[in-house]
Design an enzyme around this catalytic site. Structure first.
Site, mmCIF file in Angstrom:
data_model
loop_
_atom_site.group_PDB
_atom_site.id
_atom_site.type_symbol
_atom_site.label_atom_id
_atom_site.label_comp_id
_atom_site.label_asym_id
_atom_site.label_seq_id
_atom_site.Cartn_x
_atom_site.Cartn_y
_atom_site.Cartn_z
ATOM 1 N N ILE A 131 50.411 37.209 18.865
ATOM 2 C CA ILE A 131 49.207 37.950 19.239
ATOM 3 C C ILE A 131 48.598 37.264 20.457
ATOM 4 O O ILE A 131 48.487 36.039 20.497
ATOM 5 C CB ILE A 131 48.200 37.980 18.066
ATOM 6 C CG1 ILE A 131 48.740 38.835 16.921
ATOM 7 C CG2 ILE A 131 46.843 38.496 18.530
ATOM 8 C CD1 ILE A 131 47.855 38.862 15.698
ATOM 9 N N CYS A 151 45.196 48.047 10.909
ATOM 10 C CA CYS A 151 46.525 47.999 11.511
ATOM 11 C C CYS A 151 47.398 48.836 10.572
ATOM 12 O O CYS A 151 46.893 49.802 10.003
ATOM 13 C CB CYS A 151 47.010 46.551 11.695
ATOM 14 S SG CYS A 151 46.985 45.538 10.197
#
Length: 165
Positions: free
Chosen positions: A74, A98
């Site tokens: 990330i 998500c």
């Protein structure tokens, strides 16, 4: 009325969950959401976009790759961008999601918890609760190493911090 999987109250008017499905829309209506932020890069389904449009819910999408060994990570700047959206009271009530509401959502919520001055052990306990049985050490490392100085300063200047329970 069915909430999405991994649905939970975070703080203030911030919620988290897995990807909402059509059977969750009635539940989401009750939250009177102003915004939804999706943390996956894939195209958002038309039925979800139609729901958001029908109820005048703002849609934000910040496509993050999950933390997976050995090379996918990330990007901290994407988390900062997402935090600026989530922390802004103009976008709340807001739902963060998500796919499963576990890893990317867990990293973002973990960074919110850092801004709330939670201890790492409490942050990791919450992360593991939602990510079980697939906890990712890289996610926990990301949360621990995330430099929140810039977003902390930015959010305090805007009057968004401290977060209200």
């Amino acid at each position: 009325v069915t909430p999405p999987e991994n649905f939970a109250f975070v703080c203030g008017e911030v919620y988290r969950s897995s990807f909402p499905k059509e059977e969750n829309f009635e539940f989401l209506k009750k939250l009177k959401l102003k915004s939804v932020i999706c943390l996956i890069p894939e195209e958002y389904p038309s039925e979800n976009l139609n729901f958001l449009q029908e109820y005048n819910i703002n849609f934000f999408q910040i496509g993050m790759s999950g933390n997976k060994e050995p090379f996918v990570k990330i990007k901290p700047e994407l988390v900062e961008r997402a935090l600026k959206i989530v922390l802004n009271p103009e976008h709340q009530p807001i739902l963060v999601h998500c796919n499963r509401g576990k890893h990317r959502t867990g990293c973002l919520i973990g960074c919110i918890r850092k801004l709330q001055k939670w201890s790492l052990s409490m942050i990791f306990d919450e992360y593991r609760k939602f990510s079980y049985p697939k906890e990712r050490p890289l996610d926990q490392q990301f949360i621990e190493m995330f430099d929140d100085d810039e977003i902390n300063k930015y959010a305090y200047e805007k009057g968004w911090l401290p977060l209200k329970w």
